[in-house]
Write a protein that holds these residues in place. Structure first.
Motif, PDB file in Angstrom:
ATOM      1  N   GLU A 189     119.221 -26.194   0.497  1.00 45.83           N
ATOM      2  CA  GLU A 189     120.746 -25.309   1.262  1.00 45.83           C
ATOM      3  C   GLU A 189     121.178 -24.940   0.839  1.00 45.83           C
ATOM      4  OE1 GLU A 189     121.580 -25.828   5.652  1.00 45.83           O
ATOM      5  OE2 GLU A 189     123.005 -26.530   5.604  1.00 45.83           O
ATOM      6  N   ALA A 223     116.253 -13.677  -0.786  1.00 41.71           N
ATOM      7  CA  ALA A 223     114.492 -13.740  -0.651  1.00 41.71           C
ATOM      8  C   ALA A 223     114.039 -14.723  -1.962  1.00 41.71           C
ATOM      9  CB  ALA A 223     114.493 -13.306   0.699  1.00 41.71           C
ATOM     10  N   VAL A 279     114.870 -16.459  -4.750  1.00 39.95           N
ATOM     11  CA  VAL A 279     114.396 -18.088  -4.241  1.00 39.95           C
ATOM     12  C   VAL A 279     113.019 -17.953  -4.557  1.00 39.95           C
ATOM     13  CG1 VAL A 279     115.198 -19.929  -2.516  1.00 39.95           C
ATOM     14  CG2 VAL A 279     117.213 -17.943  -3.377  1.00 39.95           C
ATOM     15  N   MET A 280     112.693 -16.948  -3.887  1.00 38.41           N
ATOM     16  CA  MET A 280     111.088 -17.270  -3.988  1.00 38.41           C
ATOM     17  C   MET A 280     110.129 -17.722  -5.150  1.00 38.41           C
ATOM     18  SD  MET A 280     109.775 -17.862  -0.118  1.00 38.41           S
ATOM     19  CE  MET A 280     108.404 -17.239  -0.449  1.00 38.41           C
ATOM     20  N   VAL A 292     108.337 -22.834  -4.946  1.00 36.97           N
ATOM     21  CA  VAL A 292     109.028 -22.263  -3.154  1.00 36.97           C
ATOM     22  C   VAL A 292     107.747 -21.798  -1.881  1.00 36.97           C
ATOM     23  CG1 VAL A 292     111.095 -20.676  -2.125  1.00 36.97           C
ATOM     24  CG2 VAL A 292     111.388 -22.212  -3.985  1.00 36.97           C
ATOM     25  N   PHE A 313     111.276 -19.051   2.990  1.00 42.54           N
ATOM     26  CA  PHE A 313     113.119 -18.192   2.700  1.00 42.54           C
ATOM     27  C   PHE A 313     113.260 -18.457   4.064  1.00 42.54           C
ATOM     28  CE2 PHE A 313     116.220 -15.902   2.282  1.00 42.54           C
ATOM     29  CZ  PHE A 313     117.253 -15.883   1.656  1.00 42.54           C
ATOM     30  N   ARG A 339     118.164 -21.577   3.091  1.00 45.98           N
ATOM     31  CA  ARG A 339     117.430 -22.581   3.393  1.00 45.98           C
ATOM     32  C   ARG A 339     116.163 -21.759   2.590  1.00 45.98           C
ATOM     33  NH1 ARG A 339     119.487 -23.374   7.115  1.00 45.98           N
ATOM     34  NH2 ARG A 339     118.396 -22.062   8.733  1.00 45.98           N
ATOM     35  N   ALA A 340     115.823 -22.844   1.492  1.00 43.72           N
ATOM     36  CA  ALA A 340     114.811 -22.634   1.051  1.00 43.72           C
ATOM     37  C   ALA A 340     113.722 -24.138   1.195  1.00 43.72           C
ATOM     38  CB  ALA A 340     114.570 -22.652  -0.697  1.00 43.72           C
ATOM     39  N   VAL A 374     118.346 -22.896  -7.427  1.00 47.04           N
ATOM     40  CA  VAL A 374     119.046 -22.273  -6.052  1.00 47.04           C
ATOM     41  C   VAL A 374     120.059 -22.400  -6.591  1.00 47.04           C
ATOM     42  CG1 VAL A 374     118.906 -22.542  -3.275  1.00 47.04           C
ATOM     43  CG2 VAL A 374     116.924 -23.601  -4.924  1.00 47.04           C
ATOM     44  N   ALA A 377     107.436 -13.472  -3.966  1.00 49.04           N
ATOM     45  CA  ALA A 377     108.901 -13.429  -4.236  1.00 49.04           C
ATOM     46  C   ALA A 377     109.270 -11.804  -3.755  1.00 49.04           C
ATOM     47  CB  ALA A 377     109.032 -13.223  -5.353  1.00 49.04           C
ATOM     48  N   GLU A 420     108.287 -17.352   5.451  1.00 49.51           N
ATOM     49  CA  GLU A 420     107.403 -18.187   4.661  1.00 49.51           C
ATOM     50  C   GLU A 420     105.570 -17.648   5.041  1.00 49.51           C
ATOM     51  OE1 GLU A 420     107.085 -21.626   6.716  1.00 49.51           O
ATOM     52  OE2 GLU A 420     105.734 -20.572   8.856  1.00 49.51           O
TER      53      GLU A 420
END
Lengths: 367, 367, 367, 367
Positions: free
Chosen positions: C209, C232, C235-236, C241, C244, C295-296, C338, D229, D245
């Motif tokens: 988080e 997004a 982080v993705m 990961v 998201f 969050r991821a 992150v 991503a 997701e």
């Protein structure tokens, strides 16, 4: 990619062909709060409109811009500004004859090689009509720049061998003649020369010069996004431009350091200024506070009515005589296009420059 | 942004200052499967190295490139290729005297205006040493282009008023003289002229010409990303370049359509070719299959040892006489830089061109 | 393109493979005038370093960052900041066994399909070692954000089924345990669970988080470059990961408008605030002045030592048991990654936001 | 920037507000030679049109797309494709009441903070009407993908707590109900739940799932431009999306490596396949040849008619009850928007993938 996007922050995308439904542009990234109306745009479009003199094509187009989005209660909202100009006068039949023929000096063959097909009507996307989107977006850039005290003015420097006489140069005279030359005497001689070109079924080239005043020192990015490199790309992207130079340009290559360097001095008002302006207002890619001045060389209009030898899609050698409506010189109508590209370039760099150094928070709203 | 990124698919980022720890470049987007080693890069760096003749700065730099990533078992892997050249010879003390002074013809004042501070050692980022990253990345682009049969060659066209004689032009002679002129006689006269410049504590400018052979028709994007507009931006981004022209360039502005148009013909091998090449190999921004030929105008080296008037950070008017190591002309060492920028531009456009039309799936792996 | 560039104004390019000479990053667009030294970067790298506990790979790497450019006299100059970390401990022989085998859960097959070859040593470019460049650049972004009063903190929210208890949440406790959980009790249970995973030759996933405090309202661009969409993507793009969510995330999909809407109120200090923060600090893609919280979800480490079925390059079905050094969970070391991606994203948007509305000239230098 | 541009090669720019003259999109970079007509686009726009059931706003819009450029004789020409949809039914008076009030859950306050002004009519640019441009461009991307054998299908996975039963899942049933659920029984229960929401002056959220079939292995760029991503950014940029997701997503964070890894096998046809698809078709950011499957969480419609507390521009605390036409759930109309964003993302990556490795010249025209 495909080439129809320009700019990083003040970013535009143009669209449209000579004989399609219309042409247009969308601007993303114009700051909010700028006063803007259709008339702001129309005054620039009127300057590039065909049919204004015997040296511009007789095609009748209203070229009325419609503002579709991005303005609310007379102000820009920060969201995309879409502009459209409907095509009115398309005589597609004019072009059937050249459907499969590669016109010399035109991009017909190149488009075919690249895409495997082409819109042969009036050059399609490669038509000078494509510049309407540039001019419309440029009008918004001019409005933004004027808010910051920046003024962009281009004019015809020469047509064929006939140049503006530096002694007679008077920017105020530019709009007194259809050739947009800031020298009435030169304009008369150029008009006579163009009449000769028409009689000889030939065409002429020329040079446009552009003066940008009011740019503060410090605008432009180092290395690849130098302000002059960006201007060069912007101006060279106009169809028919074959050369670009800033300040003394190619003459600087024949000069000496002692003559070409502009000496600085501290003026009595505390500013740093230069005694001369060989640099054309940019050093190391960054504005030096002086006037920015550059020139663009335009080739002669490739569409000429005298017969030419060429080839067609079937790999046959053929003769072509181009009919239809064509200017004996593109320069006068290109003046406003050069201005537009310069304004778009400077506007984009000006907005980028705000991120060059730390200071107060970039956007700490007062709300 | 900040300007140190170039390209869309074949994309590079350069870094480094004249007197920092080193300079370098990272290339993202070089296709996998290309043979590459450090020697491929070193041979280009050696051509721009200082200390090769009495006309280039005596600074001793090995300028050895180290290849840090992106190559495995002798082939590019498709991932970023990082290259670094360590600085060896930095006599920072040379620059203390000009710490607060704005050198005429240099970007000192512009950097200060933009950033509020500057690395005054040898021009920092605005030093010609920045071009090492361009040349190193350009070497990779050359290797990629040669895979596709494309060859890029630049040379000195003129220094001051002394030009290569078209009658004597011989590309094979370019590397026989330190000025990289493809005409030994002109090179001798230019050398004498440069000796005079040194005696007079002055400097000279010149013109670099670049020839690109083997580009198929159809490369380049319409409107803003025209191949010639991209080349103009690439070349104008080299420090000291004040002008760019393609094909007949500024001379085209004085020509006529009937003389300037290149007539096409269908050759016996079924290809479309042109009888002449006034266009310089590009029409409507897209390659026409002919040789691409362009020129860049370089201003005289701004660093001259004769005294000049200028201002400093404290807004005082002062006199400056620049000490240190400076070339009387930048053109010979810039030849390989022009080649690099041309190669980078064409490589990026070549990779982009693959998406121009539908056909077999863009990437349907055989695995 | 090739994917190793991130950001528009604050733009980075990373490079390097697991078993090459090193990894690194160059930052172009960091504003001038920011205090910066190697230690600012090293403290973040130390947090992602391997070998810190029995749950992280035993690989010994000093991971010392060297700052190569862009800083002069302790301040950023506005020019590119190059950072390099040399690889020290590469036991390439570990990987010979899997040279031709496609490890389940890894990108081996995908790289082969894409590039026709791959650097099989430790995953090459797809190794977690690639994140060193992210963390180093992120450290610079953190420094810039702190200048504007913005603080980014991530932590382990859960490992497997074991989550931080909201009642026990204490950010100050995060660094008291190797799992970076802000709840010491949960950290103990998670450690026991990971010991079990090691015994079972298996691995675990988890959730990170991230809390971003101090972002003023008005940051983020509408439509495609929404601040949450940018986060997004950022982080993705971290390996492993798989999900998201921002604010209430997937739980919002099961909520009702009356419960999910955050009511605004005018605070006594004249600011607009919200009673709740279901939005996670972003509405319509633009910051609303509240804390940003997202969050991821990280998948379990794919490298496990128990035998697995798979295929190889020769299209043979084979069994594989992965040897070498692998964490039973990637989450603890991913926390700082992150944070880095969040900081890079917010920094870029913050610099962009300065161009949202007209006002005083974007860059009218005081010089 | 300003956010309205998406894509690198297949690049679009959208424009338009809820109550302006219209909305639209221009696509630059669609390959030449694709068959395209207005009906190809209209069929997708019809799926997002309001007024189709009692769960969608009663606003009557024909939403007829006009194709303005880029297509000649039924084929794309490679030049920009401009599409416009005129707004017909704008009852601006509906919005006067909320002119100065910040609606909870909407971006009103954020736009004011960012731009200093806002178009308060129906959310202006932040209206769901903005998605028309996405859907229109998406339709062209779908057409392009289908040429390469790629099919994108989204559907409603859940509304509130009511989910599609995996046992009953039947994609063919999706279009049999206004909620676009591939499970008729679940659709009935969801409809009853939405009727309840309307009675209670409240709203619901939900989840959209998207399935992409036919993507070959090897599509997607490493590091920052991973395919997942890019999908995350694309989908999170749709208004009201709070989570994304792929594959097992957040559930993967609670799984183990031995369960989450998809084992590869060599199929009898010589292809590499996987026994399971926990990855959702992407590993290391690059497609693995399996189906791509992802989910997006939509928050409940923020516009609800029950009274809410909020603040206004004058920093006064006020009560608001939102009148006008609003869907009790956005999910059903968002299905086609998710499809569009997925198609745009995959199309852009597919075109980019052609430059991943060397081979035959990228574009050696046969002409």
């Amino acid at each position: 990619m495909a080439g129809s996007v320009f700019g990083t922050i003040f970013r535009i995308m143009t669209w449209g062909e000579s004989h399609g439904k219309g042409v247009g542009v969308t601007i993303d990234g114009c700051p909010a709060g700028l006063s803007l109306c259709e008339e702001d745009i129309q005054q620039y479009l009127d300057r590039r409109k065909p049919g204004q003199s015997r040296f511009t094509t007789a095609r009748q187009e209203g070229d009325q811009a419609e503002l579709l989005s991005g303005v609310f209660e007379g102000k820009t909202t920060g969201t995309p500004i879409a502009l459209i100009v409907r095509n009115q006068d398309h005589r597609s039949k004019d072009y059937k004859a050249i459907k499969d023929v590669y016109r010399p000096g035109h991009a017909d063959y190149c488009y075919d090689a690249k895409y495997g097909l082409r819109d042969y009507r009036g050059g399609g996307r490669s038509s000078a009509r494509e510049t309407i989107g540039r001019v419309a977006a440029g009008a918004v850039a001019h409005k933004l720049l004027s808010h910051y005290g920046i003024q962009v003015d281009a004019y015809t420097k020469s047509i064929g061998e006939i140049s503006v006489d530096p002694e007679s140069f008077d920017l105020a005279k530019r709009d007194t003649n259809h050739l947009y030359m800031p020298d009435e005497e030169a304009a008369k001689r150029a008009a006579a020369f163009l009449d000769q070109m028409i009689r000889e079924q030939d065409s002429a080239g020329g040079v446009v010069e552009c003066l940008i005043r009011g740019v503060p020192a410090g605008i432009g990015e180092p290395v690849f996004d130098k302000l002059d490199a960006s201007l060069a790309r912007a101006v060279m992207s106009i169809g028919a431009v074959k050369g670009f130079e800033i300040g003394d340009g190619f003459a600087a290559a024949r000069s000496r350091g002692s003559a070409n360097n502009d000496e600085f001095f501290a003026a009595s008002d505390g500013t740093i200024q230069k005694h001369t302006n060989h640099s054309g207002g940019i050093l190391g890619g960054i504005s030096d506070g002086g006037d920015i001045i550059f020139r663009a060389a335009f080739k002669p209009t490739p569409s000429i009515s005298r017969p030419q030898q060429t080839a067609n899609r079937n790999r046959e050698n053929v003769e072509i005589a181009i009919r239809g409506r064509h200017d004996p010189v593109v320069v006068p109508r290109a003046v406003v296009v050069v201005e537009a590209m310069a304004a778009l370039t400077v506007a984009d760099h000006l907005l980028m420059a705000g991120a060059a150094k730390i200071g107060r928070p970039a956007n700490r709203p007062a709300l």
